[in-house]
Write a protein that holds these residues in place. Structure first.
Motif, PDB file in Angstrom:
ATOM      1  N   VAL A 147      37.137   1.103 -43.366  1.00  0.00           N
ATOM      2  CA  VAL A 147      36.862   2.198 -44.292  1.00  0.00           C
ATOM      3  C   VAL A 147      35.466   2.743 -44.004  1.00  0.00           C
ATOM      4  CG1 VAL A 147      35.883   0.707 -46.089  1.00  0.00           C
ATOM      5  CG2 VAL A 147      36.876   2.903 -46.737  1.00  0.00           C
ATOM      6  N   THR A 148      35.305   4.040 -44.191  1.00  0.00           N
ATOM      7  CA  THR A 148      34.004   4.705 -44.089  1.00  0.00           C
ATOM      8  C   THR A 148      33.812   5.554 -45.333  1.00  0.00           C
ATOM      9  OG1 THR A 148      34.087   4.784 -41.668  1.00  0.00           O
ATOM     10  CG2 THR A 148      32.572   6.295 -42.762  1.00  0.00           C
ATOM     11  N   SER A 149      32.627   5.440 -45.933  1.00  0.00           N
ATOM     12  CA  SER A 149      32.377   6.166 -47.171  1.00  0.00           C
ATOM     13  C   SER A 149      30.893   6.510 -47.253  1.00  0.00           C
ATOM     14  CB  SER A 149      32.815   5.321 -48.373  1.00  0.00           C
ATOM     15  OG  SER A 149      32.716   6.058 -49.572  1.00  0.00           O
ATOM     16  N   SER A 150      30.477   7.018 -48.407  1.00  0.00           N
ATOM     17  CA  SER A 150      29.081   7.391 -48.621  1.00  0.00           C
ATOM     18  C   SER A 150      28.500   6.571 -49.760  1.00  0.00           C
ATOM     19  CB  SER A 150      28.972   8.885 -48.943  1.00  0.00           C
ATOM     20  OG  SER A 150      27.634   9.251 -49.198  1.00  0.00           O
ATOM     21  N   GLY A 151      27.581   5.671 -49.428  1.00  0.00           N
ATOM     22  CA  GLY A 151      26.870   4.895 -50.437  1.00  0.00           C
ATOM     23  C   GLY A 151      27.600   3.685 -50.985  1.00  0.00           C
ATOM     24  N   TYR A 152      28.952   3.731 -51.001  1.00  0.00           N
ATOM     25  CA  TYR A 152      29.739   2.655 -51.611  1.00  0.00           C
ATOM     26  C   TYR A 152      31.087   2.596 -50.911  1.00  0.00           C
ATOM     27  CZ  TYR A 152      32.165  -0.004 -55.296  1.00  0.00           C
ATOM     28  OH  TYR A 152      32.879  -0.949 -55.995  1.00  0.00           O
ATOM     29  N   ALA A 153      31.536   1.392 -50.558  1.00  0.00           N
ATOM     30  CA  ALA A 153      32.813   1.246 -49.860  1.00  0.00           C
ATOM     31  C   ALA A 153      33.552   0.032 -50.399  1.00  0.00           C
ATOM     32  CB  ALA A 153      32.590   1.102 -48.357  1.00  0.00           C
ATOM     33  N   LEU A 154      34.885   0.121 -50.443  1.00  0.00           N
ATOM     34  CA  LEU A 154      35.689  -1.009 -50.887  1.00  0.00           C
ATOM     35  C   LEU A 154      37.025  -1.012 -50.162  1.00  0.00           C
ATOM     36  CD1 LEU A 154      37.262  -0.341 -54.387  1.00  0.00           C
ATOM     37  CD2 LEU A 154      36.095   1.430 -53.108  1.00  0.00           C
ATOM     38  N   ILE A 155      37.569  -2.208 -50.000  1.00  0.00           N
ATOM     39  CA  ILE A 155      38.868  -2.398 -49.353  1.00  0.00           C
ATOM     40  C   ILE A 155      39.610  -3.515 -50.077  1.00  0.00           C
ATOM     41  CG2 ILE A 155      38.104  -1.660 -47.056  1.00  0.00           C
ATOM     42  CD1 ILE A 155      37.937  -4.694 -46.359  1.00  0.00           C
ATOM     43  N   ARG A 156      40.925  -3.548 -49.895  1.00  0.00           N
ATOM     44  CA  ARG A 156      41.709  -4.704 -50.318  1.00  0.00           C
ATOM     45  C   ARG A 156      41.734  -5.709 -49.163  1.00  0.00           C
ATOM     46  NH1 ARG A 156      44.743  -4.002 -54.966  1.00  0.00           N
ATOM     47  NH2 ARG A 156      45.067  -1.844 -55.650  1.00  0.00           N
TER      48      ARG A 156
END
Length: 229
Positions: free
Chosen positions: A150-159
């Motif tokens: 996953v790629t995000s901005s400032g905050y990232a989460l995955i299962r």
């Protein structure tokens, strides 16, 4: 970026203005080593003139002060990347002397990654997350075995469904930071306890429930560290 501001030789409408602009993500420090602002009219009377400085791009910005007379060395700091100065005059015969130097300083801040823990025990399907702070904005990724999940901005989460080492990496113009999370999954717990991860008001939430008939020692072994409720 560096520069100087000197006593001007020519004026328009009895004023002289300067706009100092620093690069993006920089602020300005303006220092006057020499400052004398006086002039005399045609009758030899000494009258004060003034220099005003604004924290922005024009005279509608927040004023940092009005300066006149003779002063010791002093400095002014911008809150962003602009300073606007204007010298006001009331006569054509000028007797003034000032010299200022300015330098821009970076406001960029290297990212700092934040993780829940370096070792995590999770139920299959629970959320795993990390965040980062920095200036300018931070791009953050979670990888496992060099695969970007996953790629995000400032905050990232995955299962998480697999054990292993998960790496959280944050980047911006100022630099890079990363931290590893070692993930293990609770084993043989399906008959004792159940849980799932879901999103609530945009935030990750991991729930966990155990059967009343389950022995306490087995429950303790099954409790994931990712549980928030």
């Amino acid at each position: 970026k560096r520069g100087t501001i000197l006593t001007p030789r020519f004026f328009a409408n009895n004023t002289c203005s300067w706009l100092i602009t620093a690069p993006v993500n920089h602020k300005i420090v303006l220092t006057f080593e020499t400052f004398q602002l006086y002039y005399k009219d045609e009758f030899g009377r000494q009258i004060e003139t003034r220099l005003q400085v604004w924290d922005g791009v024009d005279d509608k910005s927040n004023s940092l002060g009005i300066f006149r007379g003779t002063k010791r060395s002093f400095s002014l700091n911008s809150s962003d990347r602009h300073l606007f100065l204007r010298l006001f005059l009331d006569t054509d015969v000028l007797l003034c002397n000032f010299e200022g130097s300015f330098i821009s300083t970076t406001t960029a801040e290297k990212p700092t990654v934040k993780i829940p823990a370096s070792t995590v025990r999770a139920l299959s399907g629970h959320w795993l997350w990390c965040s980062a702070v920095g200036t300018p904005s931070v791009d953050i990724t979670i990888t496992n075995n060099d695969e970007v999940l996953v790629t995000s901005s400032g905050y990232a989460l995955i299962r998480v469904y697999d054990e292993g080492t998960y790496t959280c990496t944050a980047k911006n113009q100022a630099g890079i930071d990363s931290k590893e999370i070692q993930v293990s999954l609770t084993a043989n717990c399906d008959s004792q306890c159940t849980g799932h991860g879901h999103l609530e008001d945009g935030a990750a939430r991991n729930d966990f429930n155990c059967h009343n008939a389950s022995p306490l020692d087995r429950i303790l072994k099954c409790i994931p560290t990712t549980t928030v409720d």
